[in-house]
Design a protein around this motif. Structure first.
Motif: not given
Length: 218
Positions: A5-15, A24-33
């Motif tokens: 989960x990526x939590x950052x108030x800047x959309x550019x950083x999250x993206x 990465x084949x073994x990592x999945x971003x499942x959500x943002x905040x």
């Protein structure tokens, strides 16, 4: 698969982090905040393995969110996102249960490696950054003296805790004490168990707060 989960108030950083990690084949971003309150809610809903947590966010900052997750007993491991300028909240984040720090200008391979490291149960500590932060915000042992639990440590375990507090890796500690790296890992594991510590980050904090390592000492 490691979920993030990526939590950052800047959309550019999250993206940016999502784009890097999705390669990465073994990592999945499942959500943002976009703030700490959303991060806590998303962690409860999604149960990610790792949370990339910005310290400065509106509504609820990264420190408050980390505290909330720790108190709730969340198994998700928090990596604090920071910059080179030492934030006064970072030391508190260590005490709150964060598993380490990650610079926002991190390279792709370093980002993926950091996620894998904390997902595996290890802490991510940059010795120079950790020492700078701790020395800035810890003046010495608390008025009440050393924690009672330290008396349960053997002499060798106390030595290992002291060297961890100085920022040495297991390999460096092994060389310093003329031990095998596996033996150092065993001693450190016993230290964490006896003192009720979550990981290496909290061991560093304990070493400073107990007076085993003093600010500015080498």
């Amino acid at each position: 698969m490691i979920t993030v989960l990526v939590a950052d108030d800047q959309a550019l950083i999250r993206d940016s982090f999502r784009l890097l990690l999705d390669l990465e084949p073994d990592i999945e971003v499942v959500g943002e905040a976009g703030n700490g309150q959303e991060a806590v809610a998303q962690v409860r809903r999604l149960g990610p393995d790792v949370v990339l947590m910005d310290i400065r966010m509106p509504v609820l900052d990264g420190l408050g969110a980390t505290l909330a997750l720790t108190r709730a007993g969340s198994p998700s491991r928090v990596l604090i996102l920071t910059t080179y300028d030492a934030d006064e909240y970072l030391y508190d984040a260590m005490r709150a249960g964060a598993c380490g720090f990650l610079l926002k200008d991190v390279r792709r391979e370093q980002l993926a490696g950091a996620v894998r490291t904390v997902a595996a149960g290890d802490a991510l500590l940059d010795p120079a950054l950790t020492r700078r932060l701790v020395e800035r915000f810890v003046e010495g042992p608390p008025p009440g003296g050393r924690p009672a639990g330290l008396s349960a440590l053997t002499e060798r375990e106390t030595e290992v805790l002291t060297l961890v507090g100085r920022g040495l890796s297991n390999a460096e500690i092994a060389k310093e004490l003329f031990l095998g790296e596996a033996t150092v890992k065993t001693h450190l594991g016993r230290v964490l168990t006896k003192l009720g510590l979550r990981d290496r980050v909290q061991a560093v904090v304990t070493a400073y707060e107990s007076g085993l390592v003093r600010p500015g000492a080498h």
